[in-house]
Design a protein around this motif. Structure first.
Motif, PDB file in Angstrom:
ATOM      1  N   LEU A 153       0.857  -1.191   0.000  1.00 38.71           N
ATOM      2  CA  LEU A 153       0.000   0.000   0.000  1.00 38.71           C
ATOM      3  C   LEU A 153       0.888   1.234   0.000  1.00 38.71           C
ATOM      4  O   LEU A 153       1.132   1.868   1.021  1.00 38.71           O
ATOM      5  CB  LEU A 153      -0.926  -0.001   1.219  1.00 38.71           C
ATOM      6  N   GLU A 154       1.378   1.553  -1.183  1.00 38.45           N
ATOM      7  CA  GLU A 154       2.322   2.648  -1.359  1.00 38.45           C
ATOM      8  C   GLU A 154       1.995   3.358  -2.667  1.00 38.45           C
ATOM      9  O   GLU A 154       1.522   2.747  -3.621  1.00 38.45           O
ATOM     10  CB  GLU A 154       3.739   2.067  -1.357  1.00 38.45           C
ATOM     11  N   ARG A 155       2.235   4.648  -2.708  1.00 38.37           N
ATOM     12  CA  ARG A 155       1.759   5.498  -3.799  1.00 38.37           C
ATOM     13  C   ARG A 155       2.094   4.972  -5.188  1.00 38.37           C
ATOM     14  O   ARG A 155       1.203   4.782  -6.028  1.00 38.37           O
ATOM     15  CB  ARG A 155       2.337   6.911  -3.632  1.00 38.37           C
ATOM     16  N   THR A 156       3.366   4.739  -5.484  1.00 39.69           N
ATOM     17  CA  THR A 156       3.736   4.362  -6.844  1.00 39.69           C
ATOM     18  C   THR A 156       3.261   2.954  -7.191  1.00 39.69           C
ATOM     19  O   THR A 156       2.850   2.702  -8.331  1.00 39.69           O
ATOM     20  CB  THR A 156       5.266   4.448  -7.035  1.00 39.69           C
ATOM     21  N   ALA A 157       3.291   2.036  -6.216  1.00 44.22           N
ATOM     22  CA  ALA A 157       2.848   0.665  -6.480  1.00 44.22           C
ATOM     23  C   ALA A 157       1.356   0.629  -6.780  1.00 44.22           C
ATOM     24  O   ALA A 157       0.900  -0.064  -7.703  1.00 44.22           O
ATOM     25  CB  ALA A 157       3.171  -0.223  -5.280  1.00 44.22           C
ATOM     26  N   VAL A 158       0.575   1.388  -6.006  1.00 48.49           N
ATOM     27  CA  VAL A 158      -0.870   1.417  -6.220  1.00 48.49           C
ATOM     28  C   VAL A 158      -1.196   2.117  -7.533  1.00 48.49           C
ATOM     29  O   VAL A 158      -2.093   1.683  -8.274  1.00 48.49           O
ATOM     30  CB  VAL A 158      -1.588   2.100  -5.044  1.00 48.49           C
ATOM     31  N   LEU A 159      -0.476   3.175  -7.867  1.00 45.42           N
ATOM     32  CA  LEU A 159      -0.723   3.862  -9.140  1.00 45.42           C
ATOM     33  C   LEU A 159      -0.476   2.914 -10.317  1.00 45.42           C
ATOM     34  O   LEU A 159      -1.252   2.885 -11.274  1.00 45.42           O
ATOM     35  CB  LEU A 159       0.160   5.095  -9.257  1.00 45.42           C
ATOM     36  N   ARG A 160       0.574   2.118 -10.233  1.00 45.51           N
ATOM     37  CA  ARG A 160       0.830   1.145 -11.295  1.00 45.51           C
ATOM     38  C   ARG A 160      -0.324   0.157 -11.416  1.00 45.51           C
ATOM     39  O   ARG A 160      -0.735  -0.205 -12.520  1.00 45.51           O
ATOM     40  CB  ARG A 160       2.133   0.381 -11.015  1.00 45.51           C
ATOM     41  N   ALA A 161      -0.814  -0.304 -10.272  1.00 46.67           N
ATOM     42  CA  ALA A 161      -1.907  -1.281 -10.281  1.00 46.67           C
ATOM     43  C   ALA A 161      -3.176  -0.672 -10.861  1.00 46.67           C
ATOM     44  O   ALA A 161      -3.883  -1.309 -11.647  1.00 46.67           O
ATOM     45  CB  ALA A 161      -2.155  -1.806  -8.872  1.00 46.67           C
ATOM     46  N   LYS A 184      -8.184  -0.270 -20.052  1.00 44.90           N
ATOM     47  CA  LYS A 184      -8.089  -0.957 -21.335  1.00 44.90           C
ATOM     48  C   LYS A 184      -6.953  -0.338 -22.120  1.00 44.90           C
ATOM     49  O   LYS A 184      -6.779   0.889 -22.127  1.00 44.90           O
ATOM     50  CB  LYS A 184      -9.410  -0.814 -22.098  1.00 44.90           C
ATOM     51  N   GLU A 185      -6.150  -1.153 -22.783  1.00 45.36           N
ATOM     52  CA  GLU A 185      -4.985  -0.666 -23.499  1.00 45.36           C
ATOM     53  C   GLU A 185      -5.361   0.423 -24.497  1.00 45.36           C
ATOM     54  O   GLU A 185      -6.313   0.296 -25.265  1.00 45.36           O
ATOM     55  CB  GLU A 185      -4.297  -1.815 -24.238  1.00 45.36           C
ATOM     56  N   GLY A 186      -4.623   1.525 -24.426  1.00 44.33           N
ATOM     57  CA  GLY A 186      -4.872   2.649 -25.309  1.00 44.33           C
ATOM     58  C   GLY A 186      -5.772   3.706 -24.714  1.00 44.33           C
ATOM     59  O   GLY A 186      -5.980   4.756 -25.314  1.00 44.33           O
ATOM     60  N   THR A 187      -6.325   3.443 -23.504  1.00 43.05           N
ATOM     61  CA  THR A 187      -7.222   4.416 -22.864  1.00 43.05           C
ATOM     62  C   THR A 187      -6.613   5.018 -21.605  1.00 43.05           C
ATOM     63  O   THR A 187      -7.284   5.758 -20.891  1.00 43.05           O
ATOM     64  CB  THR A 187      -8.561   3.745 -22.496  1.00 43.05           C
ATOM     65  N   GLU A 188      -5.352   4.698 -21.307  1.00 43.76           N
ATOM     66  CA  GLU A 188      -4.728   5.176 -20.084  1.00 43.76           C
ATOM     67  C   GLU A 188      -4.614   6.707 -20.074  1.00 43.76           C
ATOM     68  O   GLU A 188      -4.284   7.311 -21.103  1.00 43.76           O
ATOM     69  CB  GLU A 188      -3.317   4.580 -19.919  1.00 43.76           C
ATOM     70  N   PRO A 189      -4.869   7.339 -18.933  1.00 41.99           N
ATOM     71  CA  PRO A 189      -4.675   8.789 -18.829  1.00 41.99           C
ATOM     72  C   PRO A 189      -3.191   9.132 -18.813  1.00 41.99           C
ATOM     73  O   PRO A 189      -2.336   8.260 -18.630  1.00 41.99           O
ATOM     74  CB  PRO A 189      -5.344   9.134 -17.497  1.00 41.99           C
ATOM     75  N   GLN A 190      -2.884  10.384 -18.980  1.00 39.58           N
ATOM     76  CA  GLN A 190      -1.498  10.831 -19.093  1.00 39.58           C
ATOM     77  C   GLN A 190      -0.660  10.455 -17.886  1.00 39.58           C
ATOM     78  O   GLN A 190       0.524  10.121 -18.020  1.00 39.58           O
ATOM     79  CB  GLN A 190      -1.459  12.354 -19.301  1.00 39.58           C
ATOM     80  N   VAL A 191      -1.244  10.482 -16.687  1.00 39.93           N
ATOM     81  CA  VAL A 191      -0.472  10.168 -15.485  1.00 39.93           C
ATOM     82  C   VAL A 191       0.074   8.751 -15.532  1.00 39.93           C
ATOM     83  O   VAL A 191       1.114   8.449 -14.963  1.00 39.93           O
ATOM     84  CB  VAL A 191      -1.323  10.380 -14.211  1.00 39.93           C
ATOM     85  N   CYS A 192      -0.613   7.859 -16.248  1.00 38.00           N
ATOM     86  CA  CYS A 192      -0.146   6.475 -16.365  1.00 38.00           C
ATOM     87  C   CYS A 192       0.966   6.330 -17.394  1.00 38.00           C
ATOM     88  O   CYS A 192       1.693   5.335 -17.400  1.00 38.00           O
ATOM     89  CB  CYS A 192      -1.310   5.563 -16.751  1.00 38.00           C
ATOM     90  N   LEU A 193       1.106   7.303 -18.272  1.00 37.85           N
ATOM     91  CA  LEU A 193       2.104   7.239 -19.340  1.00 37.85           C
ATOM     92  C   LEU A 193       3.318   8.100 -19.051  1.00 37.85           C
ATOM     93  O   LEU A 193       4.350   7.969 -19.706  1.00 37.85           O
ATOM     94  CB  LEU A 193       1.476   7.685 -20.663  1.00 37.85           C
ATOM     95  N   SER A 194       3.196   8.981 -18.058  1.00 34.64           N
ATOM     96  CA  SER A 194       4.272   9.924 -17.765  1.00 34.64           C
ATOM     97  C   SER A 194       5.443   9.235 -17.091  1.00 34.64           C
ATOM     98  O   SER A 194       5.274   8.372 -16.236  1.00 34.64           O
ATOM     99  CB  SER A 194       3.745  11.043 -16.849  1.00 34.64           C
ATOM    100  N   HIS A 195       6.647   9.636 -17.460  1.00 33.99           N
ATOM    101  CA  HIS A 195       7.842   9.081 -16.821  1.00 33.99           C
ATOM    102  C   HIS A 195       7.969   9.579 -15.392  1.00 33.99           C
ATOM    103  O   HIS A 195       8.759   9.061 -14.608  1.00 33.99           O
ATOM    104  CB  HIS A 195       9.100   9.474 -17.620  1.00 33.99           C
ATOM    105  N   ASP A 196       7.166  10.610 -15.020  1.00 35.05           N
ATOM    106  CA  ASP A 196       7.225  11.158 -13.670  1.00 35.05           C
ATOM    107  C   ASP A 196       6.289  10.445 -12.704  1.00 35.05           C
ATOM    108  O   ASP A 196       6.202  10.823 -11.549  1.00 35.05           O
ATOM    109  CB  ASP A 196       6.844  12.648 -13.682  1.00 35.05           C
TER     110      ASP A 196
END
Length: 300
Positions: free
Chosen positions: A234-242, A248-260
């Motif tokens: 239960l940690e910020r980056t791990a939960v964000l990845r999950a 669905k592939e191709g519908t991810e918001p920018q936060v999921c694609l950002s290197h930050d």
């Protein structure tokens, strides 16, 4: 992680108690660090978040004791399945068989300090859990479901048990500071002293029971994403990845694609919002004023 569509639905089973040691500290830290991401996702319509709170039960043998009475609200009455001794909600038990039920204790929580002679009582935790459920409902009705994260964060900062500020008055101040209707929150909560079922808490009891592949919710904290229990940290980056894996592939918001997304700050252009880590105060903790570093509305 299932990823059926363009929106992820996830829920966090937590509590308002901050005296349960490392588990409570972990939950508080997660709310503090993930709030910015959660609010971005929900404001953009990318995700739907629902908070939940486990309701515990007094064993039958102790239902008339001082301990049980101090831990329960609504006269502490619940339903026990006579064959399995497993507690279930009134609705589900009656569907199975009225004859297998006996009315005992309703909505309960363990004593925060595990000391019935001092400190806070379990029933105070139940009432605060109920208030936070209603805060989410009222915020959702007003078109601001993400305000629950503000309330949960501010309450943990301003109304801590450790500082002896865990109270109705403190909670209502936080509600007012967020511009939510206190009248609607109170109406949603009902009367904790009434000898009657509470619709909100009864729904929580039903939701605790597993469905499909999710399984019963029995421990805190429990995170469920797209109806599957999350098994990671239960940690910020791990939960964000999950959560991001749930799109669905191709519908991810920018936060999921950002290197930050694994740290630092990032900005969502659609909602003009920036999120990132909490800045500690000089004492090493986090102050109320520093919460703007978790979620910040940019002004052009």
């Amino acid at each position: 992680m299932p990823h059926p569509d363009e929106r992820v639905e996830y829920e966090l089973w937590t509590n308002s108690n901050d005296e349960c040691g490392p588990l409570c500290d972990e939950q508080a830290a997660f709310v503090r660090s993930f709030r910015g991401h959660a609010q971005i996702l929900e404001r953009g319509g990318y995700a739907r978040f629902t908070p939940h709170y486990i309701t515990w039960y007094c064993p039958e043998a102790f239902r008339l004791t001082r301990q049980c009475q101090s831990q329960c609200i609504n006269h502490g009455r619940y339903v026990v399945h006579a064959h399995t001794r497993h507690c279930r909600s009134r609705k589900l038990s009656l569907v199975k068989s009225l004859k297998r039920c006996c009315w005992l204790c309703r909505y309960c929580a363990p004593d925060p300090e595990e000391d019935f002679g001092e400190g806070y009582e379990g029933k105070q935790v139940v009432v605060e859990n109920l208030r936070q459920l209603c805060v989410h409902r009222v915020a959702n009705e007003s078109g601001r479901p993400w305000a629950w994260w503000d309330f949960a964060m501010d309450y943990k900062l301003r109304c801590s048990m450790k500082e002896k500020k865990y109270s109705k008055a403190c909670a209502e101040e936080v509600v007012a500071s967020l511009g939510l209707s206190l009248e609607k929150v109170l109406a949603c909560m009902g009367d904790p002293d009434a000898d009657a079922d509470n619709a909100v808490l009864s729904k929580e009891q039903e939701d605790q029971i597993g469905r499909g592949s999710r399984g019963d919710v029995t421990i805190l904290p429990t995170l469920v994403i797209n109806d599957v229990q999350y098994r990671g940290k239960l940690e910020r980056t791990a939960v964000l990845r999950a959560v991001c894996a749930g799109f669905k592939e191709g519908t991810e918001p920018q936060v999921c694609l950002s290197h930050d997304r694994n740290g630092g700050c990032w900005r969502d252009e659609a909602t003009n919002v920036r999120a990132g880590a909490v800045r500690p105060d000089r004492s090493g903790g986090t102050s109320a004023s520093s919460t703007t570093y978790i979620y910040e509305q940019l002004r052009r």
